[in-house]
Design a protein around this motif. Sequence first.
Motif, PDB file in Angstrom:
ATOM      1  N   ASP A 182      -3.840 -37.599  10.887  1.00 58.29           N
ATOM      2  CA  ASP A 182      -3.858 -36.142  10.981  1.00 58.29           C
ATOM      3  C   ASP A 182      -2.476 -35.584  11.266  1.00 58.29           C
ATOM      4  O   ASP A 182      -2.084 -34.543  10.741  1.00 58.29           O
ATOM      5  CB  ASP A 182      -4.836 -35.713  12.082  1.00 58.29           C
ATOM      6  CG  ASP A 182      -4.994 -34.204  12.139  1.00 58.29           C
ATOM      7  OD1 ASP A 182      -5.405 -33.614  11.120  1.00 58.29           O
ATOM      8  OD2 ASP A 182      -4.677 -33.610  13.192  1.00 58.29           O
ATOM      9  N   THR A 183      -1.706 -36.310  12.109  1.00 57.12           N
ATOM     10  CA  THR A 183      -0.401 -35.802  12.534  1.00 57.12           C
ATOM     11  C   THR A 183       0.673 -36.048  11.494  1.00 57.12           C
ATOM     12  O   THR A 183       1.503 -35.174  11.209  1.00 57.12           O
ATOM     13  CB  THR A 183       0.016 -36.454  13.866  1.00 57.12           C
ATOM     14  OG1 THR A 183      -1.019 -36.241  14.829  1.00 57.12           O
ATOM     15  CG2 THR A 183       1.309 -35.840  14.390  1.00 57.12           C
ATOM     16  N   TYR A 184       0.670 -37.259  10.903  1.00 53.93           N
ATOM     17  CA  TYR A 184       1.771 -37.641  10.023  1.00 53.93           C
ATOM     18  C   TYR A 184       1.376 -37.712   8.560  1.00 53.93           C
ATOM     19  O   TYR A 184       2.251 -37.766   7.697  1.00 53.93           O
ATOM     20  CB  TYR A 184       2.362 -38.973  10.487  1.00 53.93           C
ATOM     21  CG  TYR A 184       2.884 -38.886  11.896  1.00 53.93           C
ATOM     22  CD1 TYR A 184       4.074 -38.225  12.174  1.00 53.93           C
ATOM     23  CD2 TYR A 184       2.158 -39.418  12.958  1.00 53.93           C
ATOM     24  CE1 TYR A 184       4.535 -38.117  13.468  1.00 53.93           C
ATOM     25  CE2 TYR A 184       2.616 -39.310  14.255  1.00 53.93           C
ATOM     26  CZ  TYR A 184       3.808 -38.658  14.511  1.00 53.93           C
ATOM     27  OH  TYR A 184       4.256 -38.537  15.794  1.00 53.93           O
ATOM     28  N   GLY A 185       0.079 -37.702   8.274  1.00 58.87           N
ATOM     29  CA  GLY A 185      -0.353 -37.653   6.880  1.00 58.87           C
ATOM     30  C   GLY A 185      -0.499 -36.206   6.450  1.00 58.87           C
ATOM     31  O   GLY A 185      -1.610 -35.712   6.207  1.00 58.87           O
ATOM     32  N   THR A 186       0.618 -35.496   6.378  1.00 60.02           N
ATOM     33  CA  THR A 186       0.589 -34.055   6.147  1.00 60.02           C
ATOM     34  C   THR A 186       0.289 -33.690   4.697  1.00 60.02           C
ATOM     35  O   THR A 186      -0.093 -32.559   4.405  1.00 60.02           O
ATOM     36  CB  THR A 186       1.941 -33.413   6.538  1.00 60.02           C
ATOM     37  OG1 THR A 186       2.986 -34.038   5.780  1.00 60.02           O
ATOM     38  CG2 THR A 186       2.218 -33.610   8.022  1.00 60.02           C
TER      39      THR A 186
ATOM     40  N   ASN B   5       1.124 -29.302   1.727  1.00 58.68           N
ATOM     41  CA  ASN B   5       1.154 -29.583   3.163  1.00 58.68           C
ATOM     42  C   ASN B   5      -0.114 -29.015   3.783  1.00 58.68           C
ATOM     43  O   ASN B   5      -0.321 -27.803   3.818  1.00 58.68           O
ATOM     44  CB  ASN B   5       2.397 -28.940   3.788  1.00 58.68           C
ATOM     45  CG  ASN B   5       2.561 -29.301   5.252  1.00 58.68           C
ATOM     46  OD1 ASN B   5       1.597 -29.593   5.953  1.00 58.68           O
ATOM     47  ND2 ASN B   5       3.792 -29.269   5.733  1.00 58.68           N
ATOM     48  N   LYS B   6      -0.973 -29.889   4.291  1.00 55.24           N
ATOM     49  CA  LYS B   6      -2.279 -29.434   4.777  1.00 55.24           C
ATOM     50  C   LYS B   6      -2.177 -28.589   6.043  1.00 55.24           C
ATOM     51  O   LYS B   6      -3.136 -27.928   6.424  1.00 55.24           O
ATOM     52  CB  LYS B   6      -3.200 -30.629   5.023  1.00 55.24           C
ATOM     53  CG  LYS B   6      -2.794 -31.532   6.176  1.00 55.24           C
ATOM     54  CD  LYS B   6      -3.776 -32.686   6.297  1.00 55.24           C
ATOM     55  CE  LYS B   6      -3.450 -33.585   7.487  1.00 55.24           C
ATOM     56  NZ  LYS B   6      -4.373 -34.725   7.590  1.00 55.24           N
TER      57      LYS B   6
ATOM     58  N   ALA C 285      -1.313 -46.525   4.127  1.00 56.67           N
ATOM     59  CA  ALA C 285      -0.170 -47.335   3.704  1.00 56.67           C
ATOM     60  C   ALA C 285       1.067 -46.477   3.478  1.00 56.67           C
ATOM     61  O   ALA C 285       2.182 -46.861   3.831  1.00 56.67           O
ATOM     62  CB  ALA C 285      -0.516 -48.100   2.425  1.00 56.67           C
ATOM     63  N   GLU C 286       0.883 -45.282   2.899  1.00 56.88           N
ATOM     64  CA  GLU C 286       2.007 -44.378   2.660  1.00 56.88           C
ATOM     65  C   GLU C 286       2.578 -43.847   3.970  1.00 56.88           C
ATOM     66  O   GLU C 286       3.790 -43.701   4.121  1.00 56.88           O
ATOM     67  CB  GLU C 286       1.554 -43.211   1.775  1.00 56.88           C
ATOM     68  CG  GLU C 286       1.355 -43.581   0.320  1.00 56.88           C
ATOM     69  CD  GLU C 286       2.643 -44.081  -0.325  1.00 56.88           C
ATOM     70  OE1 GLU C 286       3.692 -43.449  -0.111  1.00 56.88           O
ATOM     71  OE2 GLU C 286       2.595 -45.118  -1.012  1.00 56.88           O
TER      72      GLU C 286
END
Length: 340
Positions: free
Chosen positions: A244-248, A294-295, A324-325
């Motif tokens: 949630d924080t870094y998978g923007t 960007n969510k 993975a990304e």
Amino acid sequence: MIEVKHIGKDFVSPKKYPGLRGAVKGLFSNEKVVKKAVEDISFTIDDGEIVGYIGSNGAGKSTTIKMMTGILAPTKGECLINGINPSKNRKANAQNIGVVFGQRTQLWWDLPLSESFTILKEIYNVTDEEYRKQMEFLNKVLDLQEFFDRPVRTLSLGQRMRADLGAALLHNPKVLYLDEPTIGLDLVVKDNIRAAIKEINEKYQTTVILTTHDIGDIEELCSRIIIIDNGWKIYDGSLEVLKDTYGTRRKISMEVKRSKEALNLNLAEKLGVPEEDCKTELDQEQNILSITFNKHKVQVPQVIHAVMEITEVQDIQIQETELAEIVKQIYNNGITNEKK
């Protein structure tokens, strides 16, 4: 179960000089080179947790594991495993832990697997009754019986990994360290080993520390991960918070009825956000409009509504950023300049 308090590890070696003269000079020089493998790491792990311990090559993962198992003594700080200092009480600590290294084995190469297990039974003082019960369970979850009487050198990689996992669990340890347990295995064997680890954790509340580069292992087994970089802990938390924080970035692929209508669509301008926060790509042959955004700046309904205002949409597919990304991005760029 596990307390790691500000541990660090330095490796000191003589300074090397180039050439023949340098080799002679090195014989008489007292200069040393200090390599800080682990700078300052702290964390606690509760009884029964399965925690992924990950980082890029050279980040300090293996050094930390070796300090937790008692192979290495920390240069600074303290490590306690079930209340035991592993480097000062190696025998007592060994009774509480099991270790599986994906590229090494603790089995005797030329002996039948059954003989290796008998030797380990005596080393760990496992009673006959405990051995019988544990072997029944291990045969059920790991299916060791089919190759139990064969020499270890004749086993396939998948069979050897199952055997190594069984050997590490023979004395029913409270803590299990797994270092690349599924490396080089096919998908079926990977799934079987993951299922076995889950069942062992549920039955015995075994605390599991998993070090791996296989993101599938992390997603399948761990609810919490610790990421280290250059000897520092940079993340400690749940997979959901990390995503949630870094998978923007989120991606929506839409099959549109007439691609020409979406040809000149400037979605960023239409939604009032910078172009880097909302990018579009149109495949006219397939009539597929892809929007990456960007969510935290743009919501899914906004995107869908804006596209449907100009063209008819026949199908929609929403994709979250893969773990993975996210991990690859963290390995490349870190999370923050401030060490945590």
